[in-house]
Design an enzyme around this catalytic site. Sequence first.
Site, PDB file in Angstrom:
ATOM      1  N   LYS A  69     -94.993 -25.413 108.229  1.00  0.00           N
ATOM      2  CA  LYS A  69     -94.584 -24.948 106.907  1.00  0.00           C
ATOM      3  C   LYS A  69     -93.068 -25.134 106.724  1.00  0.00           C
ATOM      4  O   LYS A  69     -92.350 -25.416 107.690  1.00  0.00           O
ATOM      5  CB  LYS A  69     -95.018 -23.481 106.750  1.00  0.00           C
ATOM      6  CG  LYS A  69     -96.555 -23.296 106.813  1.00  0.00           C
ATOM      7  CD  LYS A  69     -96.939 -21.821 106.734  1.00  0.00           C
ATOM      8  CE  LYS A  69     -98.452 -21.628 106.762  1.00  0.00           C
ATOM      9  NZ  LYS A  69     -98.837 -20.189 106.683  1.00  0.00           N
ATOM     10  N   TYR A  87    -104.939 -23.361  99.126  1.00  0.00           N
ATOM     11  CA  TYR A  87    -105.089 -21.918  99.329  1.00  0.00           C
ATOM     12  C   TYR A  87    -105.976 -21.257  98.269  1.00  0.00           C
ATOM     13  O   TYR A  87    -105.824 -20.071  97.993  1.00  0.00           O
ATOM     14  CB  TYR A  87    -103.706 -21.257  99.347  1.00  0.00           C
ATOM     15  CG  TYR A  87    -102.949 -21.437 100.652  1.00  0.00           C
ATOM     16  CD1 TYR A  87    -103.493 -21.002 101.868  1.00  0.00           C
ATOM     17  CD2 TYR A  87    -101.683 -22.016 100.686  1.00  0.00           C
ATOM     18  CE1 TYR A  87    -102.803 -21.155 103.073  1.00  0.00           C
ATOM     19  CE2 TYR A  87    -100.982 -22.167 101.896  1.00  0.00           C
ATOM     20  CZ  TYR A  87    -101.549 -21.729 103.073  1.00  0.00           C
ATOM     21  OH  TYR A  87    -100.865 -21.864 104.250  1.00  0.00           O
ATOM     22  N   PHE A 114    -100.150 -11.631  96.964  1.00  0.00           N
ATOM     23  CA  PHE A 114     -99.077 -12.465  97.508  1.00  0.00           C
ATOM     24  C   PHE A 114     -99.232 -13.942  97.165  1.00  0.00           C
ATOM     25  O   PHE A 114     -98.392 -14.759  97.548  1.00  0.00           O
ATOM     26  CB  PHE A 114     -98.989 -12.299  99.035  1.00  0.00           C
ATOM     27  CG  PHE A 114    -100.253 -12.679  99.784  1.00  0.00           C
ATOM     28  CD1 PHE A 114    -100.550 -14.007 100.074  1.00  0.00           C
ATOM     29  CD2 PHE A 114    -101.143 -11.696 100.207  1.00  0.00           C
ATOM     30  CE1 PHE A 114    -101.705 -14.357 100.765  1.00  0.00           C
ATOM     31  CE2 PHE A 114    -102.305 -12.042 100.895  1.00  0.00           C
ATOM     32  CZ  PHE A 114    -102.585 -13.384 101.177  1.00  0.00           C
ATOM     33  N   ARG A 159    -106.269 -22.516 116.526  1.00  0.00           N
ATOM     34  CA  ARG A 159    -106.029 -21.170 115.985  1.00  0.00           C
ATOM     35  C   ARG A 159    -105.495 -20.250 117.091  1.00  0.00           C
ATOM     36  O   ARG A 159    -104.656 -19.389 116.846  1.00  0.00           O
ATOM     37  CB  ARG A 159    -107.319 -20.579 115.392  1.00  0.00           C
ATOM     38  CG  ARG A 159    -107.866 -21.374 114.205  1.00  0.00           C
ATOM     39  CD  ARG A 159    -107.281 -20.984 112.886  1.00  0.00           C
ATOM     40  NE  ARG A 159    -107.560 -19.622 112.495  1.00  0.00           N
ATOM     41  CZ  ARG A 159    -107.189 -19.098 111.324  1.00  0.00           C
ATOM     42  NH1 ARG A 159    -106.514 -19.847 110.443  1.00  0.00           N
ATOM     43  NH2 ARG A 159    -107.462 -17.862 111.020  1.00  0.00           N
ATOM     44  N   THR A 172    -102.217 -14.174 112.228  1.00  0.00           N
ATOM     45  CA  THR A 172    -101.517 -14.420 110.956  1.00  0.00           C
ATOM     46  C   THR A 172    -100.189 -13.669 110.890  1.00  0.00           C
ATOM     47  O   THR A 172     -99.179 -14.226 110.475  1.00  0.00           O
ATOM     48  CB  THR A 172    -102.424 -14.008 109.772  1.00  0.00           C
ATOM     49  OG1 THR A 172    -103.671 -14.698 109.893  1.00  0.00           O
ATOM     50  CG2 THR A 172    -101.778 -14.338 108.442  1.00  0.00           C
ATOM     51  N   ARG A 211     -96.813 -18.518 116.713  1.00  0.00           N
ATOM     52  CA  ARG A 211     -96.299 -17.423 115.883  1.00  0.00           C
ATOM     53  C   ARG A 211     -95.765 -16.278 116.736  1.00  0.00           C
ATOM     54  O   ARG A 211     -94.761 -15.630 116.380  1.00  0.00           O
ATOM     55  CB  ARG A 211     -97.397 -16.923 114.945  1.00  0.00           C
ATOM     56  CG  ARG A 211     -97.724 -17.909 113.809  1.00  0.00           C
ATOM     57  CD  ARG A 211     -99.013 -17.524 113.108  1.00  0.00           C
ATOM     58  NE  ARG A 211     -99.309 -18.342 111.936  1.00  0.00           N
ATOM     59  CZ  ARG A 211    -100.490 -18.334 111.315  1.00  0.00           C
ATOM     60  NH1 ARG A 211    -101.474 -17.558 111.754  1.00  0.00           N
ATOM     61  NH2 ARG A 211    -100.697 -19.101 110.268  1.00  0.00           N
ATOM     62  N   ASN A 232     -94.624 -17.613 108.633  1.00  0.00           N
ATOM     63  CA  ASN A 232     -95.289 -17.729 109.942  1.00  0.00           C
ATOM     64  C   ASN A 232     -95.438 -19.154 110.471  1.00  0.00           C
ATOM     65  O   ASN A 232     -96.302 -19.441 111.298  1.00  0.00           O
ATOM     66  CB  ASN A 232     -96.618 -16.954 109.938  1.00  0.00           C
ATOM     67  CG  ASN A 232     -97.609 -17.493 108.923  1.00  0.00           C
ATOM     68  OD1 ASN A 232     -97.351 -18.495 108.273  1.00  0.00           O
ATOM     69  ND2 ASN A 232     -98.753 -16.834 108.809  1.00  0.00           N
ATOM     70  N   HIS A 281     -99.709 -23.660 109.785  1.00  0.00           N
ATOM     71  CA  HIS A 281    -101.072 -23.479 109.277  1.00  0.00           C
ATOM     72  C   HIS A 281    -102.057 -24.197 110.184  1.00  0.00           C
ATOM     73  O   HIS A 281    -101.761 -25.269 110.702  1.00  0.00           O
ATOM     74  CB  HIS A 281    -101.201 -24.067 107.862  1.00  0.00           C
ATOM     75  CG  HIS A 281    -102.643 -24.235 107.439  1.00  0.00           C
ATOM     76  ND1 HIS A 281    -103.380 -23.191 106.913  1.00  0.00           N
ATOM     77  CD2 HIS A 281    -103.496 -25.294 107.524  1.00  0.00           C
ATOM     78  CE1 HIS A 281    -104.627 -23.616 106.678  1.00  0.00           C
ATOM     79  NE2 HIS A 281    -104.717 -24.888 107.037  1.00  0.00           N
ATOM     80  N   GLU A 314    -109.559 -30.080 104.457  1.00  0.00           N
ATOM     81  CA  GLU A 314    -108.101 -30.072 104.335  1.00  0.00           C
ATOM     82  C   GLU A 314    -107.488 -31.416 104.711  1.00  0.00           C
ATOM     83  O   GLU A 314    -106.526 -31.863 104.082  1.00  0.00           O
ATOM     84  CB  GLU A 314    -107.527 -28.927 105.186  1.00  0.00           C
ATOM     85  CG  GLU A 314    -107.901 -27.561 104.599  1.00  0.00           C
ATOM     86  CD  GLU A 314    -107.588 -26.379 105.518  1.00  0.00           C
ATOM     87  OE1 GLU A 314    -106.995 -26.588 106.603  1.00  0.00           O
ATOM     88  OE2 GLU A 314    -107.942 -25.242 105.150  1.00  0.00           O
TER      89      GLU A 314
END
Length: 160
Positions: A20, A60, A68, A96, A102, A113, A123, A126, A137
């Site tokens: 990100k 998203y 948010f 993951r 998260t 993270r 964070n 993704h 995706e």
Amino acid sequence: FLPHLVASMEQVEETYIMIKPDGVQRGLVGEVISRFEKKGFKLTGLKLFHCPKDLAEEHYKDLKSKSFFPKLIDYITSGPVVCMGWEGIGVVASARKLIGATNPLQAEPGTIRGDLAVQTGRNVVHGSDSPENGKREIALWFKEGELFEWTPVQAPWLTE
Ligand code: GDP
Ligand code: MG
């Protein structure tokens, strides 16, 4: 095909991993890529990209009703991201785990993270949450000609 080879081929998945804007700004690109490389997954696509608003909203879309959501879209479109496709046996769930929870304060040390971030809204990375979303995706973020099929020389040393 030998039966055991077919069985292991069936578990080969693809996942969409994205560094990100905060990860790019903080100089964490090499660090993040390195963790997936060292684990033994195969890179199938890689680009620096400034995400337009409509793509961020599509990516998203399941979170559209969250309070948010506008902040999330501003964050993801605030600067370039690094888009990646990674392939391997069980890569979706494994990625993951490498990424961590998260909320970075709840993410275990040793995860991306857990080691590199403090807040959910910043964070760093993704990762797709299912094999279906991995496919969805990757199709969403990459165009034809941006993904590559290749055989790493180390393949026989990573998988039986
Ligand atoms: P992920 O799959 O672990 O990335 O988490 P989710 O799919 O639940 O949420 C997607 C992304 O939205 C997260 O990685 C965060 O960047 C952001 N996000 C989720 N929850 C919150 C929140 O409560 N506040 C803010 N500011 N961002 C959030
Ligand atoms: Mg998610």
